[in-house]
Design a protein around this motif. Sequence first.
Motif, PDB file in Angstrom:
ATOM      1  N   TRP A   1     -17.036  -1.603  -2.032  1.00  0.00           N
ATOM      2  CA  TRP A   1     -16.495  -0.259  -2.253  1.00  0.00           C
ATOM      3  C   TRP A   1     -15.190  -0.294  -3.039  1.00  0.00           C
ATOM      4  O   TRP A   1     -14.862   0.663  -3.752  1.00  0.00           O
ATOM      5  N   TRP A   2     -14.443  -1.404  -2.912  1.00  0.00           N
ATOM      6  CA  TRP A   2     -13.138  -1.502  -3.599  1.00  0.00           C
ATOM      7  C   TRP A   2     -13.269  -1.474  -5.118  1.00  0.00           C
ATOM      8  O   TRP A   2     -12.309  -1.143  -5.815  1.00  0.00           O
ATOM      9  N   GLU A   3     -14.455  -1.790  -5.642  1.00  0.00           N
ATOM     10  CA  GLU A   3     -14.645  -1.772  -7.089  1.00  0.00           C
ATOM     11  C   GLU A   3     -14.511  -0.360  -7.663  1.00  0.00           C
ATOM     12  O   GLU A   3     -14.267  -0.191  -8.863  1.00  0.00           O
ATOM     13  N   GLU A   4     -14.659   0.650  -6.814  1.00  0.00           N
ATOM     14  CA  GLU A   4     -14.481   2.028  -7.264  1.00  0.00           C
ATOM     15  C   GLU A   4     -13.048   2.287  -7.732  1.00  0.00           C
ATOM     16  O   GLU A   4     -12.794   3.244  -8.473  1.00  0.00           O
ATOM     17  N   TYR A   5     -12.125   1.424  -7.322  1.00  0.00           N
ATOM     18  CA  TYR A   5     -10.714   1.629  -7.639  1.00  0.00           C
ATOM     19  C   TYR A   5     -10.235   0.742  -8.788  1.00  0.00           C
ATOM     20  O   TYR A   5      -9.055   0.753  -9.110  1.00  0.00           O
ATOM     21  N   ARG A   6     -11.156  -0.012  -9.384  1.00  0.00           N
ATOM     22  CA  ARG A   6     -10.769  -0.855 -10.511  1.00  0.00           C
ATOM     23  C   ARG A   6     -10.350   0.028 -11.688  1.00  0.00           C
ATOM     24  O   ARG A   6     -11.060   0.949 -12.063  1.00  0.00           O
ATOM     25  N   GLY A   7      -9.187  -0.253 -12.245  1.00  0.00           N
ATOM     26  CA  GLY A   7      -8.651   0.584 -13.303  1.00  0.00           C
ATOM     27  C   GLY A   7      -7.847   1.760 -12.780  1.00  0.00           C
ATOM     28  O   GLY A   7      -7.171   2.447 -13.551  1.00  0.00           O
ATOM     29  N   VAL A   8      -7.912   1.977 -11.463  1.00  0.00           N
ATOM     30  CA  VAL A   8      -7.146   3.066 -10.832  1.00  0.00           C
ATOM     31  C   VAL A   8      -5.947   2.492 -10.083  1.00  0.00           C
ATOM     32  O   VAL A   8      -4.829   3.003 -10.195  1.00  0.00           O
ATOM     33  N   LEU A   9      -6.190   1.425  -9.315  1.00  0.00           N
ATOM     34  CA  LEU A   9      -5.133   0.744  -8.573  1.00  0.00           C
ATOM     35  C   LEU A   9      -4.921  -0.661  -9.129  1.00  0.00           C
ATOM     36  O   LEU A   9      -5.790  -1.202  -9.810  1.00  0.00           O
ATOM     37  N   ARG A  10      -3.783  -1.235  -8.800  1.00  0.00           N
ATOM     38  CA  ARG A  10      -3.495  -2.594  -9.246  1.00  0.00           C
ATOM     39  C   ARG A  10      -4.514  -3.577  -8.652  1.00  0.00           C
ATOM     40  O   ARG A  10      -4.993  -3.367  -7.530  1.00  0.00           O
ATOM     41  N   PRO A  11      -4.844  -4.639  -9.364  1.00  0.00           N
ATOM     42  CA  PRO A  11      -5.847  -5.609  -8.884  1.00  0.00           C
ATOM     43  C   PRO A  11      -5.565  -6.139  -7.486  1.00  0.00           C
ATOM     44  O   PRO A  11      -6.494  -6.443  -6.736  1.00  0.00           O
ATOM     45  N   GLU A  12      -4.295  -6.266  -7.100  1.00  0.00           N
ATOM     46  CA  GLU A  12      -3.973  -6.827  -5.791  1.00  0.00           C
ATOM     47  C   GLU A  12      -4.514  -5.964  -4.659  1.00  0.00           C
ATOM     48  O   GLU A  12      -4.834  -6.476  -3.574  1.00  0.00           O
ATOM     49  N   PHE A  13      -4.639  -4.650  -4.879  1.00  0.00           N
ATOM     50  CA  PHE A  13      -5.236  -3.779  -3.866  1.00  0.00           C
ATOM     51  C   PHE A  13      -6.692  -4.169  -3.640  1.00  0.00           C
ATOM     52  O   PHE A  13      -7.169  -4.268  -2.503  1.00  0.00           O
ATOM     53  N   LEU A  14      -7.418  -4.390  -4.729  1.00  0.00           N
ATOM     54  CA  LEU A  14      -8.829  -4.743  -4.658  1.00  0.00           C
ATOM     55  C   LEU A  14      -9.005  -6.138  -4.063  1.00  0.00           C
ATOM     56  O   LEU A  14      -9.912  -6.369  -3.256  1.00  0.00           O
TER      57      LEU A  14
ATOM     58  N   ARG B   1       1.170   7.303   3.696  1.00  0.00           N
ATOM     59  CA  ARG B   1       1.713   8.155   2.639  1.00  0.00           C
ATOM     60  C   ARG B   1       3.232   8.015   2.575  1.00  0.00           C
ATOM     61  O   ARG B   1       3.815   7.927   1.487  1.00  0.00           O
ATOM     62  N   ALA B   2       3.878   7.987   3.726  1.00  0.00           N
ATOM     63  CA  ALA B   2       5.336   7.873   3.755  1.00  0.00           C
ATOM     64  C   ALA B   2       5.799   6.540   3.180  1.00  0.00           C
ATOM     65  O   ALA B   2       6.774   6.491   2.426  1.00  0.00           O
ATOM     66  N   VAL B   3       5.094   5.467   3.509  1.00  0.00           N
ATOM     67  CA  VAL B   3       5.475   4.132   3.019  1.00  0.00           C
ATOM     68  C   VAL B   3       5.288   4.041   1.509  1.00  0.00           C
ATOM     69  O   VAL B   3       6.189   3.612   0.776  1.00  0.00           O
ATOM     70  N   PHE B   4       4.124   4.448   1.021  1.00  0.00           N
ATOM     71  CA  PHE B   4       3.855   4.355  -0.417  1.00  0.00           C
ATOM     72  C   PHE B   4       4.817   5.236  -1.214  1.00  0.00           C
ATOM     73  O   PHE B   4       5.340   4.820  -2.255  1.00  0.00           O
ATOM     74  N   ALA B   5       5.055   6.441  -0.741  1.00  0.00           N
ATOM     75  CA  ALA B   5       5.913   7.376  -1.471  1.00  0.00           C
ATOM     76  C   ALA B   5       7.373   6.919  -1.474  1.00  0.00           C
ATOM     77  O   ALA B   5       8.110   7.177  -2.429  1.00  0.00           O
ATOM     78  N   TYR B   6       7.783   6.224  -0.420  1.00  0.00           N
ATOM     79  CA  TYR B   6       9.170   5.762  -0.332  1.00  0.00           C
ATOM     80  C   TYR B   6       9.469   4.690  -1.369  1.00  0.00           C
ATOM     81  O   TYR B   6      10.511   4.719  -2.024  1.00  0.00           O
ATOM     82  N   TRP B   7       8.547   3.752  -1.529  1.00  0.00           N
ATOM     83  CA  TRP B   7       8.784   2.632  -2.432  1.00  0.00           C
ATOM     84  C   TRP B   7       8.655   3.016  -3.896  1.00  0.00           C
ATOM     85  O   TRP B   7       9.310   2.438  -4.759  1.00  0.00           O
ATOM     86  N   VAL B   8       7.805   3.970  -4.188  1.00  0.00           N
ATOM     87  CA  VAL B   8       7.660   4.442  -5.580  1.00  0.00           C
ATOM     88  C   VAL B   8       7.770   5.964  -5.558  1.00  0.00           C
ATOM     89  O   VAL B   8       6.764   6.674  -5.535  1.00  0.00           O
ATOM     90  N   PRO B   9       8.996   6.496  -5.551  1.00  0.00           N
ATOM     91  CA  PRO B   9       9.212   7.939  -5.386  1.00  0.00           C
ATOM     92  C   PRO B   9       8.516   8.805  -6.433  1.00  0.00           C
ATOM     93  O   PRO B   9       8.144   9.939  -6.150  1.00  0.00           O
ATOM     94  N   HIS B  10       8.366   8.295  -7.648  1.00  0.00           N
ATOM     95  CA  HIS B  10       7.792   9.112  -8.719  1.00  0.00           C
ATOM     96  C   HIS B  10       6.341   8.752  -8.999  1.00  0.00           C
ATOM     97  O   HIS B  10       5.828   9.006 -10.083  1.00  0.00           O
ATOM     98  N   LEU B  11       5.674   8.172  -8.015  1.00  0.00           N
ATOM     99  CA  LEU B  11       4.272   7.802  -8.177  1.00  0.00           C
ATOM    100  C   LEU B  11       3.431   9.061  -8.371  1.00  0.00           C
ATOM    101  O   LEU B  11       3.562  10.023  -7.609  1.00  0.00           O
TER     102      LEU B  11
ATOM    103  N   LEU C   1      -1.033   8.042  -5.785  1.00  0.00           N
ATOM    104  CA  LEU C   1      -0.617   8.002  -4.379  1.00  0.00           C
ATOM    105  C   LEU C   1      -1.812   8.261  -3.468  1.00  0.00           C
ATOM    106  O   LEU C   1      -2.040   7.533  -2.500  1.00  0.00           O
ATOM    107  N   GLU C   2      -2.591   9.280  -3.781  1.00  0.00           N
ATOM    108  CA  GLU C   2      -3.748   9.605  -2.953  1.00  0.00           C
ATOM    109  C   GLU C   2      -4.796   8.500  -3.007  1.00  0.00           C
ATOM    110  O   GLU C   2      -5.471   8.220  -2.006  1.00  0.00           O
ATOM    111  N   ALA C   3      -4.935   7.856  -4.164  1.00  0.00           N
ATOM    112  CA  ALA C   3      -5.888   6.746  -4.288  1.00  0.00           C
ATOM    113  C   ALA C   3      -5.455   5.570  -3.413  1.00  0.00           C
ATOM    114  O   ALA C   3      -6.280   4.919  -2.765  1.00  0.00           O
ATOM    115  N   GLN C   4      -4.141   5.283  -3.367  1.00  0.00           N
ATOM    116  CA  GLN C   4      -3.640   4.193  -2.541  1.00  0.00           C
ATOM    117  C   GLN C   4      -3.874   4.481  -1.061  1.00  0.00           C
ATOM    118  O   GLN C   4      -4.277   3.595  -0.296  1.00  0.00           O
TER     119      GLN C   4
END
Length: 283
Positions: A87-100, A131-141, A146-149
């Motif tokens: 299922w993680w392949e759905e995010y290829r090109g959307v999220l960084r490779p390390e997520f996959l 959501r709070a963790v991701f948004a804190y580290w990259v405020p302008h994401l 953000l929703e994909a992560q």
Amino acid sequence: MAPRSQPTARQVRLGTELRKLRVTAGLSAREVVRLLSSTSAQMSQVEAGLSGVSEERLRKLAALYGCGDEALIDALAAMAVDRTRGWWEEYRGVLRPEFLDLAELEHHARFLQVIGTAHVPGLLQTEDYARAVFAYWVPHLPDSELEAQIEHRMRRRNVLTGDRAVEYEAVVHESVLRTRVADRRAALAQLDEVLRQSERPNVTVRVIPFDTDGFAGASAALLYAGGEVSALDTVQRDTPYGSAFLDDADQLLAMRTLFRKVESVSLDPVKSRDFIHRLAKEL
């Protein structure tokens, strides 16, 4: 076949293990190329994970290297023929490779052991906490990323359920449970989620209270994933520059020792649940 432009961490690991076997055998890449009538480019690409290798070729290499570990060879052969598009392949090109790569690592793991000293471990997080963790580290994401992560993190939790549910053990420090990455409501919901997940037969949660003696592992956060054989175990650690995957034998031994050391000063699962219940009441 054209070389892969972005090999996955699992593909790179297969090449790395083949290189380890060659080096252990005392053979140079040039010698192997000559013995197998291959090319230096092909050999280099296979060991870098840029090209695949057939099961037949892999077993020929293992025989040439004098590897008698049949369990390891079988595990490497299974990696070589694996064509899983999870299922993680759905995010290829959307999220960084390390997520996959992390999702794939968890999918294939025999067991997962986690030390949480900064945040609640990812597989135990609620959507609001993530959501709070991701948004804190990259405020302008961008909202879409953000929703994909967040969605990706929630889907990773599927390894804890179903017929192939993985054995999961998390050791978390009290500071992690007390830190409000969002607000009081989200903090309470997060504690409830940790308790809910800990009720699964395959999930164990242990807590290290503030007043524990002999704990100096504030920087010990890690994920230890058990491979098909112990030689294929992997450690994932977050760094200021992204996610790092460790597979050197000495590194793995050090991380296994670290986990046991941290685990040894934690409360047992029952006392840990009682402890989390008390924290929830304080909120």
